[in-house]
Design a protein around this motif. Sequence first.
Motif, PDB file in Angstrom:
ATOM      1  N   GLU A 101       0.814  -1.208   0.000  1.00 42.41           N
ATOM      2  CA  GLU A 101       0.000   0.000   0.000  1.00 42.41           C
ATOM      3  C   GLU A 101       0.859   1.274   0.000  1.00 42.41           C
ATOM      4  O   GLU A 101       0.546   2.245  -0.671  1.00 42.41           O
ATOM      5  CB  GLU A 101      -0.903  -0.017   1.247  1.00 42.41           C
ATOM      6  N   TYR A 102       1.971   1.264   0.724  1.00 41.59           N
ATOM      7  CA  TYR A 102       2.730   2.493   0.973  1.00 41.59           C
ATOM      8  C   TYR A 102       3.892   2.728   0.016  1.00 41.59           C
ATOM      9  O   TYR A 102       4.413   3.832  -0.055  1.00 41.59           O
ATOM     10  CB  TYR A 102       3.342   2.452   2.380  1.00 41.59           C
ATOM     11  N   GLN A 129       4.184   5.812  -2.427  1.00 38.68           N
ATOM     12  CA  GLN A 129       4.137   7.075  -1.707  1.00 38.68           C
ATOM     13  C   GLN A 129       5.427   7.305  -0.926  1.00 38.68           C
ATOM     14  O   GLN A 129       6.009   8.382  -0.984  1.00 38.68           O
ATOM     15  CB  GLN A 129       2.936   7.078  -0.753  1.00 38.68           C
ATOM     16  N   LEU A 130       5.895   6.283  -0.217  1.00 41.97           N
ATOM     17  CA  LEU A 130       7.092   6.467   0.600  1.00 41.97           C
ATOM     18  C   LEU A 130       8.320   6.680  -0.272  1.00 41.97           C
ATOM     19  O   LEU A 130       9.165   7.522   0.024  1.00 41.97           O
ATOM     20  CB  LEU A 130       7.300   5.268   1.539  1.00 41.97           C
ATOM     21  N   ARG A 132      14.728   3.371   5.329  1.00 38.55           N
ATOM     22  CA  ARG A 132      14.103   4.438   6.115  1.00 38.55           C
ATOM     23  C   ARG A 132      12.620   4.186   6.325  1.00 38.55           C
ATOM     24  O   ARG A 132      12.002   4.816   7.181  1.00 38.55           O
ATOM     25  CB  ARG A 132      14.317   5.782   5.414  1.00 38.55           C
ATOM     26  N   ALA A 133      12.057   3.280   5.516  1.00 40.27           N
ATOM     27  CA  ALA A 133      10.624   3.023   5.644  1.00 40.27           C
ATOM     28  C   ALA A 133      10.317   2.114   6.832  1.00 40.27           C
ATOM     29  O   ALA A 133       9.218   2.166   7.380  1.00 40.27           O
ATOM     30  CB  ALA A 133      10.091   2.399   4.357  1.00 40.27           C
ATOM     31  N   ALA A 154       8.718   3.642  10.013  1.00 37.87           N
ATOM     32  CA  ALA A 154       7.372   4.152   9.737  1.00 37.87           C
ATOM     33  C   ALA A 154       6.377   3.008   9.568  1.00 37.87           C
ATOM     34  O   ALA A 154       5.244   3.076  10.056  1.00 37.87           O
ATOM     35  CB  ALA A 154       7.390   5.023   8.485  1.00 37.87           C
ATOM     36  N   TRP A 175       5.611   1.360  12.883  1.00 36.77           N
ATOM     37  CA  TRP A 175       4.737   2.220  13.675  1.00 36.77           C
ATOM     38  C   TRP A 175       3.310   2.162  13.133  1.00 36.77           C
ATOM     39  O   TRP A 175       2.354   2.052  13.892  1.00 36.77           O
ATOM     40  CB  TRP A 175       5.276   3.651  13.671  1.00 36.77           C
ATOM     41  N   ASP A 176       3.160   2.188  11.816  1.00 37.70           N
ATOM     42  CA  ASP A 176       1.812   2.160  11.238  1.00 37.70           C
ATOM     43  C   ASP A 176       1.153   0.796  11.389  1.00 37.70           C
ATOM     44  O   ASP A 176      -0.060   0.702  11.423  1.00 37.70           O
ATOM     45  CB  ASP A 176       1.862   2.561   9.755  1.00 37.70           C
ATOM     46  N   ARG A 217     -10.523   5.105  16.386  1.00 36.11           N
ATOM     47  CA  ARG A 217     -10.121   6.499  16.544  1.00 36.11           C
ATOM     48  C   ARG A 217      -9.156   6.951  15.431  1.00 36.11           C
ATOM     49  O   ARG A 217      -9.244   8.058  14.931  1.00 36.11           O
ATOM     50  CB  ARG A 217      -9.447   6.671  17.906  1.00 36.11           C
ATOM     51  N   LEU A 218      -8.237   6.044  15.051  1.00 36.56           N
ATOM     52  CA  LEU A 218      -7.158   6.460  14.137  1.00 36.56           C
ATOM     53  C   LEU A 218      -7.347   5.980  12.700  1.00 36.56           C
ATOM     54  O   LEU A 218      -6.627   6.390  11.812  1.00 36.56           O
ATOM     55  CB  LEU A 218      -5.817   5.939  14.654  1.00 36.56           C
ATOM     56  N   GLY A 219      -8.294   5.092  12.490  1.00 33.37           N
ATOM     57  CA  GLY A 219      -8.552   4.626  11.122  1.00 33.37           C
ATOM     58  C   GLY A 219      -7.542   3.651  10.617  1.00 33.37           C
ATOM     59  O   GLY A 219      -6.474   3.517  11.113  1.00 33.37           O
ATOM     60  N   PHE A 277      -0.855  11.049  -5.742  1.00 27.54           N
ATOM     61  CA  PHE A 277      -1.413   9.880  -6.399  1.00 27.54           C
ATOM     62  C   PHE A 277      -2.932   9.946  -6.451  1.00 27.54           C
ATOM     63  O   PHE A 277      -3.562  10.718  -5.743  1.00 27.54           O
ATOM     64  CB  PHE A 277      -0.974   8.609  -5.667  1.00 27.54           C
ATOM     65  N   VAL A 334      -2.204   8.063   0.044  1.00 27.93           N
ATOM     66  CA  VAL A 334      -1.786   7.130   1.082  1.00 27.93           C
ATOM     67  C   VAL A 334      -1.392   7.942   2.308  1.00 27.93           C
ATOM     68  O   VAL A 334      -0.475   8.764   2.246  1.00 27.93           O
ATOM     69  CB  VAL A 334      -0.582   6.285   0.621  1.00 27.93           C
ATOM     70  N   ARG A 367      -0.630   6.359   9.560  1.00 30.14           N
ATOM     71  CA  ARG A 367      -1.514   6.334  10.736  1.00 30.14           C
ATOM     72  C   ARG A 367      -0.994   7.286  11.795  1.00 30.14           C
ATOM     73  O   ARG A 367      -0.459   6.868  12.821  1.00 30.14           O
ATOM     74  CB  ARG A 367      -1.570   4.920  11.321  1.00 30.14           C
ATOM     75  N   ARG A 368      -1.134   8.564  11.508  1.00 30.46           N
ATOM     76  CA  ARG A 368      -0.776   9.583  12.491  1.00 30.46           C
ATOM     77  C   ARG A 368      -1.579  10.820  12.155  1.00 30.46           C
ATOM     78  O   ARG A 368      -2.397  10.791  11.251  1.00 30.46           O
ATOM     79  CB  ARG A 368       0.722   9.843  12.494  1.00 30.46           C
ATOM     80  N   TYR A 375       6.328  14.381   8.548  1.00 27.07           N
ATOM     81  CA  TYR A 375       7.133  13.206   8.182  1.00 27.07           C
ATOM     82  C   TYR A 375       7.823  13.409   6.835  1.00 27.07           C
ATOM     83  O   TYR A 375       9.005  13.090   6.670  1.00 27.07           O
ATOM     84  CB  TYR A 375       6.234  11.965   8.143  1.00 27.07           C
ATOM     85  N   PRO A 395      -6.587  12.397  13.277  1.00 30.21           N
ATOM     86  CA  PRO A 395      -5.892  11.311  12.588  1.00 30.21           C
ATOM     87  C   PRO A 395      -6.170  11.371  11.084  1.00 30.21           C
ATOM     88  O   PRO A 395      -7.326  11.526  10.669  1.00 30.21           O
ATOM     89  CB  PRO A 395      -6.477  10.047  13.199  1.00 30.21           C
ATOM     90  N   ARG A 452      -6.159   9.220   8.707  1.00 29.26           N
ATOM     91  CA  ARG A 452      -6.870   8.146   8.009  1.00 29.26           C
ATOM     92  C   ARG A 452      -8.381   8.215   8.149  1.00 29.26           C
ATOM     93  O   ARG A 452      -9.085   7.492   7.455  1.00 29.26           O
ATOM     94  CB  ARG A 452      -6.394   6.800   8.527  1.00 29.26           C
ATOM     95  N   VAL A 453      -8.892   9.021   9.074  1.00 30.15           N
ATOM     96  CA  VAL A 453     -10.345   9.091   9.196  1.00 30.15           C
ATOM     97  C   VAL A 453     -10.901  10.303   8.444  1.00 30.15           C
ATOM     98  O   VAL A 453     -12.093  10.547   8.470  1.00 30.15           O
ATOM     99  CB  VAL A 453     -10.814   9.098  10.667  1.00 30.15           C
TER     100      VAL A 453
END
Lengths: 234, 254
Positions: A129-130, A133-134, A143-144, A147, A150-151, A232-234, B79, B83, B86-87, B95, B127, B129-130
Amino acid sequence: MTDFSDAFGAALGLVLGFDADLAEIVGLSLRVSFLAVAIATAVGLPVGAAIALYRFPGRAALLVAMNALMGLPPVVVGLIVYLTLSRAGPLGVFGLLFTPAAMIFAQMLLVTPIIAALTRQVIEDLWVEYEEQLRSLGAGPGRAVPALLWDGRYSLLTAVLAGFGRASAEVGAVMIVGGNIDHVTRVMTTAIALEVSKGDLALALGLGIVLMALSLGVNGAAFALKEAAERRLG
Amino acid sequence: MILPLTIQDVSFEIGGIRLIKDLNCTLEAGPRTMILGANGAGKSLFLRLCHGLIRPTTGRVLWQGAKGRDPADAQAMVFQRPVMLRRSVAANVDYALKLRGMAAAERRAAVEDALGHTGLRRLADNPARVLSVGEQQKLALARAWALQPEVLFLDEPTASLDPAATHAVEQIINAIDAAGTRIVMTTHDLGQARRLGDEVMFLNRGRLLEKALAERFFSEPENDLAQAFLKGELLWWQRGRDNLKRNPPKQRRQ
């Protein structure tokens, strides 16, 4: 059947009365398993993430080996650690056999492949998914990793819990390398095995109840945390 | 300035299938480029080749003005589907700046600035992502804005947005352009290409068929496939096939 209910009653008495012997055994079990899982997490997360992101020769073989090691029989790990730590073994000079340190070491070996393999899966899915973008932002695999770890933290919690479940429930490895010595290396699972063979069902059942409650408690708390955080964070 | 960007004989293939074919063009500093074409024309691949996310199988992508600098540091890309990490909203922008090596003290102001320009300041601590898809796309633009790139690639940034969100995103793109960033963007939406484009590149099946000033492209396109595409003929690509039947290339007759 009365034997059983008597034993169950006695077991509840031990648990609710905070019996000293029982508390000592539970305390040592928790210490051993938590430390083993902590070390396994420190090793397994970065290793799993690295295997997820880097392509290198022999990667496929490593993946197969890692997945196979998830089902490593505890007695075999116990035997290997026993041979390594015994007086004649390569690490014999440290005199670690039949100490909690040996038990932590054995459980760490059992749990690390589980955490690494599950981490690899989680991080590989996230990377799909990332990645673009990263990389666009200037983060290559190296470096990813922080991150992504954490995700993926809530999914990775499940990986760590799977490791904890494995460590707290296994009996073979700690029995061989710890020796089930009273007040020194006796943990819940080895104590249950011993008490059952002695016929002291009360203590065995009491320990069983604690072990189950612990497992349910830890997993329940983790589940609630994960749910709340994802909402809360999705 | 890392521009101009020269694409020299670039082809890209996967599994022996050529998806970009012998593409040559130069993107100078200045005009906003809209890349048009049907699905599978190679628009997104072209952007990714320019941005360096994929390497051409043959040919070269040359940033003529880079002069030893890493051209990747002066580019950003937005894109089709944003993307988000999660922050928080602010942390997502932060970042990106951290990856470019900006010091923490400077980052605060840059994040504030980028969120202010994109109307996201009130959501800074939410956040990421929401957020709704439209807000996430704005955040993707804020992240790109904060990087202050010389070139910004956008891959159908409004494809999954409603008209209101599309309008907001177009305004932000205009503002980024006004701030001096070179816009290179793919779109399906001819109206959008008219609104935002100074220059149009028309791609079909991996080939660049026409590159012209937008005004000219929309009034009198030279390529017949481009003419059909602009008229909105649903089976416009069959014109090419009919031409082929009428005048088959010489090798095929043998």
